[in-house]
Design a protein around this motif. Structure first.
Motif, PDB file in Angstrom:
ATOM      1  N   ILE A 719      44.906  49.543  33.240  1.00 27.62           N
ATOM      2  CA  ILE A 719      43.244  49.760  32.923  1.00 27.62           C
ATOM      3  C   ILE A 719      42.537  51.849  32.654  1.00 27.62           C
ATOM      4  O   ILE A 719      42.499  52.243  33.816  1.00 27.62           O
ATOM      5  CB  ILE A 719      42.136  49.273  32.914  1.00 27.62           C
ATOM      6  CG1 ILE A 719      42.525  47.776  32.826  1.00 27.62           C
ATOM      7  CG2 ILE A 719      41.246  49.496  31.810  1.00 27.62           C
ATOM      8  CD1 ILE A 719      43.195  47.601  30.775  1.00 27.62           C
ATOM      9  N   ALA A 722      37.104  51.958  29.876  1.00 24.53           N
ATOM     10  CA  ALA A 722      36.700  50.973  28.671  1.00 24.53           C
ATOM     11  C   ALA A 722      35.390  51.963  27.167  1.00 24.53           C
ATOM     12  O   ALA A 722      35.871  52.888  27.157  1.00 24.53           O
ATOM     13  CB  ALA A 722      35.289  50.478  29.739  1.00 24.53           C
ATOM     14  N   VAL A 730      31.841  44.991  26.092  1.00 23.78           N
ATOM     15  CA  VAL A 730      32.463  45.673  26.313  1.00 23.78           C
ATOM     16  C   VAL A 730      34.440  45.589  26.208  1.00 23.78           C
ATOM     17  O   VAL A 730      34.757  43.928  26.364  1.00 23.78           O
ATOM     18  CB  VAL A 730      32.660  46.321  28.223  1.00 23.78           C
ATOM     19  CG1 VAL A 730      33.429  47.192  29.103  1.00 23.78           C
ATOM     20  CG2 VAL A 730      31.310  46.440  27.874  1.00 23.78           C
ATOM     21  N   ALA A 731      34.589  46.907  25.916  1.00 23.59           N
ATOM     22  CA  ALA A 731      36.538  46.309  25.564  1.00 23.59           C
ATOM     23  C   ALA A 731      36.985  46.833  26.916  1.00 23.59           C
ATOM     24  O   ALA A 731      36.298  48.604  26.878  1.00 23.59           O
ATOM     25  CB  ALA A 731      37.081  46.161  23.878  1.00 23.59           C
ATOM     26  N   LEU A 732      38.355  47.070  27.342  1.00 25.85           N
ATOM     27  CA  LEU A 732      38.825  48.196  28.156  1.00 25.85           C
ATOM     28  C   LEU A 732      40.427  48.371  27.544  1.00 25.85           C
ATOM     29  O   LEU A 732      40.868  48.206  25.952  1.00 25.85           O
ATOM     30  CB  LEU A 732      39.925  46.923  28.969  1.00 25.85           C
ATOM     31  CG  LEU A 732      38.892  45.943  29.796  1.00 25.85           C
ATOM     32  CD1 LEU A 732      39.474  45.078  31.239  1.00 25.85           C
ATOM     33  CD2 LEU A 732      37.276  47.012  30.383  1.00 25.85           C
TER      34      LEU A 732
END
Lengths: 764, 155
Positions: A719, A722, A730-732
């Motif tokens: 990852i 974010a 929240v999206a990574l």
């Protein structure tokens, strides 16, 4: 942008490089033997040398060159960096800092010291261990330190101190008291005309004259002719000027140092007197200095001024150089304070210039960044608000909806404007390059023209700042190695004048910078041989042309036959690649033998936002950086082929490409997904080679604000960062290179620093 | 036991008490920034089982720790009634998932009894004392010990 501004940028960079150099050396001193640390130290010196060469700072270049040569021995493991070696190196770093300071602010450095160090460095490069000369040396800096420390408050306080004149402490340090050989005293003629600012800042001419009297025997003439009638007298104006004949065995520098904190506020002229004091055109006015003296003791010590030794002059000079060094040290420790001190020093020069520049304001970058962050929040909040209104509003025609639409428009405009604050044209960087081309071309005896295009292309300030260094390396490489000598060019039927073309343009939300030369192109045979010699690849490895070209980005690689002042130690291209990668960019090379090479760098316009494709993987929403994606496709069952135990390949236009199950690699699901039910994203990773990333569905494409995961948590393998989507969740952001590397069987938990090297080696 | 001893020399303090399962715990109120209602967290790959994921706290990315799992009890099954205690632990801000916040207690050090000798490692590591209030037993836990300095085990 004039020459001085460009030079100022170089000095700012030097400051960073010196800090890097020092921290690296200190790490080595603590026993760190990481090759990367050695490389970092080496690069710092190399960059200083390169820049200094462009500005013709010969002292700096020659010293840095010797320093670099010795460091190269350490890098190639010919020299063991033990304590003694590092002592010399740390001292060399100090001298290098002195030289940088001297180049910027004028003045000299202790020649004896740098020359001594040059000898020591050369001895080290030859493989000799530090001798007695080295052990004698450390005494000097140690002794010099207290003196410098004592002098410390003076530069900061004196110019602004309104409580009265600040005595200059270090001029007394020079008065050693040894009485040896007597030097014939010379007579200096000092013209001193204070301006009103001098008095306004709390300095006092009489006290300056008293200090001057300590330098040597003097006679003073005061010119009172400018004094107006009493009723016209302005009490704050300076009317007097003085002509002083000083008979001393010290040098001009010592006399000037008396006026050190007043010299911007007075007209000062110091020269060796041609005639004796009696011939002065003015009527001598008796001037009783002793009346000013409140401590006679200080004067007594100076009665022996005529007995001052040559050594004193030397030590005084050393003190002076310590002060400059101190300024550099202070700059490192307390940047803010030194900035204000430097600002004060430059104030006189800038005062005039400042009047004309009223069009722009200087704003602290932090403030702009905070604004950008807040606007990012605003955009997210606005999106969340619209979403909930839409969910709760059944009619769809309410005034709220219209208001929201306007709000949306406004927030978008605010975001664009805020981003525009940071955006600047690449012109200044390009201008610096043209000089580098000229200088380097001169040095290697080539005739080269730099053509620039798209100078007004705008890009985020942080990107511009970080672009200069890699670009300099590449330009130097292009001029030094890329373009052939005029004779060779003529022999191969080309224009003897080479052309280097630098272009900048916007392309799909990124800035693309191209550096093109019409030289010989990459000599693949030699590159391959060199890589084998340097143990970068196996002798029997079978590489494509593209892979060979990419070898030049490996650390420690150089095809130059001889080490030159300009480039060719192979530090260049790996630095370039690293810098570009650190900016979230990519660099590629295409080369045609006989026709030249083209380096293409593609960089994000800003480091705050990213264009991403929002995808779903095992119920999770992920963002894949758009720049990594080559194409997307819907796999058909017939295109999927099993390969080995659990590998699968997808055939795309008759070529086979490994399928990477993102959900599996990120541990979002335990079993392999069915490729036919998902979507494949064809991505290109570092070191070439394509992979098809399997995701479940594509939600859309969107610009996202990058948020750090490390701030409150820690780095997550696979990852990159974010972001927060419109629904407030929240999206990574996927780290494509790490995922691809993991699919090659490397552990995801690997240290990210090693990643790019490893993936390169995997292809090699 | 050294912590219990240390606590004795300090004066009165305020603690926030909360419930996980049928047990009650408390932490020092000074480390608590706010209490938030439950929202769905975004899962993190390769994270320890007690890290539920990350949520958006006014633009900052906030990791959520399932305190029940962290304390060695069974994993929480979050419902709308669960809350996050947003706490500052060293330099980081984390959200702790608990069932409900029950009380704010003002206690003096005399109220805090030492942790009895039990075999459980977890209790020894995090528990700093036990409070007896209204026939309830509340366990004082140390947040600094819950989240290690370098999240190496989480990486």
């Amino acid at each position: 942008m004039d020459m001085n501004e460009i030079k100022e940028i170089f000095f700012q960079e030097c400051e960073e490089q010196l800090a890097e150099l020092e921290s690296g050396l200190l790490k080595l001193n603590d026993g760190d033997r990481d090759p990367e640390t050695v490389n970092a130290v080496f690069r710092a010196v190399h960059s200083i040398k390169g820049g200094a060469g462009a500005f013709g700072l010969d002292d700096l270049v020659s010293f840095a060159h010797v320093f670099e040569t010795t460091l190269d021995c350490v890098r190639s493991n010919k020299l063991e960096p033990n304590q003694d070696v590092l002592k010399v190196m740390l001292k060399s770093a100090d001298v290098l800092a002195d030289l940088v300071t001297a180049s910027r602010d004028g003045g000299g450095v202790d020649e004896g010291r740098s020359r001594g160090l040059v000898k020591e460095l050369e001895a080290l490069a030859r493989g000799e261990m530090p001798s007695g000369g080295a052990s004698a040396e450390p005494a000097k800096p140690a002794a010099a330190k207290p003196a410098a420390a004592k002098a410390a408050p003076a530069p900061a306080v004196a110019p602004t101190d309104d409580s009265g004149f600040q005595p200059i402490p270090f001029t007394f340090d020079g008065f050693g008291g040894e009485e040896e050989a007597v030097m014939a005293p010379t007579t200096f003629e000092v013209q001193f005309k204070p301006r009103r600012e001098l008095y306004a800042k709390g300095n006092e001419a009489a006290l300056l004259l008293r200090d001057l009297s300590r330098v040597g025997e003097m006679s003073i003439n005061c010119d009172t002719s400018a004094l107006p009638a009493f009723d016209k007298l302005d009490p704050e104006e300076a009317y007097f000027s003085w002509t002083i004949a000083v008979k001393t065995n010290k040098n001009e520098q010592d006399i000037r140092s008396v006026f050190e904190f007043a010299e911007w506020d007075c007209d000062l002229d110091v020269k060796v007197a041609q005639t004796v004091a009696e011939d002065l055109p003015m009527v001598p006015v008796p001037f009783d200095l002793s009346a000013l003296d409140d401590d006679a003791g200080a004067d007594d010590g100076n009665d022996g001024a005529e007995d001052q030794t040559v050594a004193n002059a030397v030590s005084a000079a050393e003190t002076a150089s310590n002060v400059t060094k101190l300024a550099a040290a202070a700059a490192r420790v307390e940047k803010k304070e030194s900035q204000s001190a430097a600002a004060a020093a430059a104030a006189a020069n800038a005062a005039n210039a400042a009047n004309s520049a009223g069009q722009t304001i200087r704003v602290d970058l932090d403030r702009v960044d905070r604004l950008i962050n807040l606007v990012g929040e605003l955009v997210i909040n606005q999106a969340m608000l619209s979403q909930s209104v839409i969910e709760n509003d059944t009619t769809g025609t309410s005034a709220i909806n219209m208001g929201l639409e306007e709000l949306q428009q406004l927030t978008r405009e605010i975001q664009d404007s805020v981003m525009a604050i940071r955006a600047q044209p690449v012109k200044p960087v390009f201008q610096r390059m043209s000089r580098i081309v000229r200088e380097v071309a001169d040095m290697v005896g080539k005739s080269i023209r730099l053509v620039t295009e798209g100078e007004n292309t705008e890009v985020d300030k942080t990107v511009i700042d970080k672009l200069a260094e890699p670009l300099t390396h590449m330009i130097r490489n292009a001029v030094d190695h890329g373009i052939e000598s005029p004779e060779k060019r003529e022999a191969s039927g080309k224009n003897p004048e080479g052309t280097v073309k630098l272009t900048a343009k916007h392309r799909s939300g990124r800035i693309v910078i191209e550096l093109q030369d019409d030289g010989a192109g990459i000599n693949r045979e030699r590159v391959r041989q060199k890589a084998i010699d340097n143990d970068l690849i196996a002798a029997d490895s079978n590489l494509t042309d593209e892979e060979i070209d990419n070898l030049i980005f490996m650390p420690g690689f150089s095809t130059a036959d001889k080490i030159s002042d300009i480039s060719g130690r192979g530090v260049g291209m790996d630095v370039v690649k690293r810098s570009i990668q650190a900016l979230g960019g990519r660099i590629s090379i295409s080369s045609r033998p006989g026709q030249g090479s083209t380096f293409t760098m593609s960089l994000p316009l800003t480091l705050a936002v990213l264009d991403g494709m929002v995808v779903t993987v095992a119920g999770q929403t992920l963002v894949v950086p758009l720049t990594a994606i080559v194409e997307t496709l819907q796999p058909e069952a017939s295109a999927i082929h099993s390969f080995g135990a659990n590998q699968r390949l997808i055939s795309i236009r008759n070529s086979f490409c490994p399928l990477v199950d993102v959900g599996r690699i990120l541990n979002f699901r335990g079993t392999q997904a069915n490729p036919v039910e998902g979507v494949a994203l064809l991505v290109e990773s570092e070191g070439g080679g394509q992979r098809a990333l399997m995701v479940d569905a594509i939600q859309g494409q969107r610009q996202v604000v990058i948020k750090s995961l490390e701030a409150n948590y820690t780095h997550v393998p696979g990852i990159a960062a974010a972001t927060i989507l419109g629904d407030g969740r929240v999206a990574l952001i996927l780290d494509v290179d790490a995922v691809v590397a993991a699919s090659r069987g490397q552990s995801l938990r690997q240290d990210s620093g090693m990643k790019s090297d490893m993936s390169l080696q995997a292809t090699g | 036991m050294s912590y219990a001893g240390k606590n004795l020399v300090q004066g009165s303090r305020e603690l926030i008490a909360f419930r996980i399962g049928d047990q009650e715990f408390c932490v020092n109120i000074m480390s608590v920034r706010e209490i938030r209602g439950w929202t769905k967290a975004t899962a993190l790959p390769h994270s320890p089982s007690y890290v539920m994921g990350v949520i958006n706290l006014r633009g900052a990315v906030l990791p959520i720790i399932d305190l029940s799992a962290r304390l060695g009890m069974r994993k929480a099954e979050p419902t709308q009634r669960h809350v996050f205690i947003v706490a500052q632990v060293k330099k980081r801000v984390v959200g702790l998932l608990v069932e409900a916040v029950s009380d704010i207690l003002t206690v003096t050090d005399e109220n805090i009894q030492p942790v009895p000798e039990v075999s459980s490692e977890l209790e020894k590591q995090y528990a700093r004392g036990i409070l007896a209030i209204d026939k309830r037993m509340i366990c004082l836990i140390e947040l600094d010990a819950l989240i290690p300095d370098t999240e190496s085990e989480a990486a």
